[in-house]
Each structure stands twice: as C-alpha cells, then as structure tokens.
Scaffold this active site. Sequence first.
Site, PDB file in Angstrom:
ATOM      1  N   ASN A 162       0.840  -1.192   0.000  1.00 37.74           N
ATOM      2  CA  ASN A 162       0.000   0.000   0.000  1.00 37.74           C
ATOM      3  C   ASN A 162       0.876   1.242   0.000  1.00 37.74           C
ATOM      4  OD1 ASN A 162       0.354   1.021   2.867  1.00 37.74           O
ATOM      5  ND2 ASN A 162      -0.347  -1.071   3.278  1.00 37.74           N
ATOM      6  N   ARG A 163       0.270   2.409  -0.056  1.00 37.53           N
ATOM      7  CA  ARG A 163       1.007   3.653  -0.304  1.00 37.53           C
ATOM      8  C   ARG A 163       1.616   4.294   0.933  1.00 37.53           C
ATOM      9  NH1 ARG A 163      -1.063   6.622  -5.140  1.00 37.53           N
ATOM     10  NH2 ARG A 163      -2.402   5.178  -6.270  1.00 37.53           N
TER      11      ARG A 163
END
Length: 222
Positions: A34-35
């Site tokens: 994820n970011r």
Amino acid sequence: QPHTAYPKDFKGRKLLITAGPTFEDLDPVRYLGNRSTGRMGIALAEAAAARGATVHLVLGPTSLTTDAAGVTVHNVRSAREMHAASVANWPKADAAILAAAVADYRPKKIAGQKIKKGEKPLKVELVRNPDIAAELGEDKKTNQRLVGFALETENGLENARRKLERKNLDFIVLNSPNDKGAAFGHTTNKIQLVDHNKVTPFELKPKAEVANDILDALVSIL
Ligand code: CTP
Ligand code: CA
C-alpha cells in the site's frame, strides 16, 4: 511554531509505535502493498524520543527510517512479522501508537517460483491477517494506553468511533485522504482526535507538529 521546545514529559516512558506499510508476498518477486511511507509514525517516534521516551518503532518496508537517539527500529515486512514484533514489545510498554497501514489480507499461498502468465484470469485467494490493534487492546492492562489511526474515505467519524470501541483504544487519530495535503505521501497532515467523549479537530500542519499534538493528548492520559 517549529521552534517550540517541548519539556521531557515522556521521560521514563516506554512507547511502542508501528509505522509504514506491510508487504504481503505473492511469489519470490511480487507482493501486495500500500502507499504508506511511514512518515507519520517515524515523526511520532522522533518527537516522543525528543520528549524523553524510549521508543520501539516497528517499521514496515519503506525507504524512510530514523537514527534518532532513544528509538530502536525493528524492521519488518509482512503483517505477521509486524504482529510478532508488536506483541513482543507490548507488555513492557506504557503506551502504543499504531500508525502502520497493515494489510488486512495476505495471499493464502506464496508461490515458490515466479508465477507465469497464462490465458485465463489469475485468481488469488486472500486470507485475513491478525489485527494487531485489536489484540493489543484485548491484552491492555489498566495502566497502558492504546492509540490507533483511521484513514477513511467516507463516514470518517462513525467508522473511527466504531474502531475506537472494537479495538479498545483510548483515542484514535482520524485523517482523511480527501483533505488536500493530508495522509499518504504528504509531509503535512490534518487530523481529528476522537475519544469516547469528544472530537478535537486540528489545522493542516507538518507531520512533526502533528506528532506533538498527538503526544500532548497521550501524555495527558498516561
Ligand atoms: N490495525 C492493526 N492491524 C491490522 C489492521 C489495522 O494494528 N491488521 C490498526 C491500524 O494500525 C490502525 C487501526 O488498526 O491503528 C485501524 O486500522 P484500519 O485499517 O483503519 O481498520 P480496520 O479494522 O482494518 O478496518 P477497515 O480497514 O476495514 O476499515
Ligand atoms: Ca484495514
């Protein structure tokens, strides 16, 4: 006020902080991630250490890190590794701040070899990861405090309050990726602190200052 000197009000306190993403391997070269960059959690660790705390920072895979005095970094990759390191460090902690973006699911099987493409769509079965926050909340002693984060794209307050109750948190830091300049990939953040009785909103500001706002709220309940 970036030059405000904080007192050593966390002196003698032990903090567990989780930060960053987790990577869930699919095969030897691929993963689900994820970011999250870990920037908010690292800022919390550095600010707490500057205020006198001894910090154990359980950090998922990210290019950022810290060498601040008073911070011990435990580098982990997957949610299960983050879970193990967190559970190990919880009993001796006065408080935990769970800023990590933990993957809720992981591939059921990690392929031993690189997956080759074929004509058919690829189906990957995902299974649930442990909920670190919920487990620490279950094992929370009366003198321990637990702080969570919530990143919501809709129904922020309602979702945050539900997580506060379900995970037995003392308060939760709500941030919204809809707010300009806030959350993932930014050096600034705009938060609301949600506890069982009230909601406290803050202005958009650098993450280092946001960290000190969160620590002010924590120290007042330690
Ligand atoms: N958290 C955790 N372990 C997990 C999932 C979440 O410790 N496996 C923590 C996060 O670090 C955060 C809080 O729980 O402090 C809330 O995370 P969030 O992803 O918003 O909540 P979930 O319960 O996973 O709910 P959902 O993703 O469905 O909104
Ligand atoms: Ca989640």
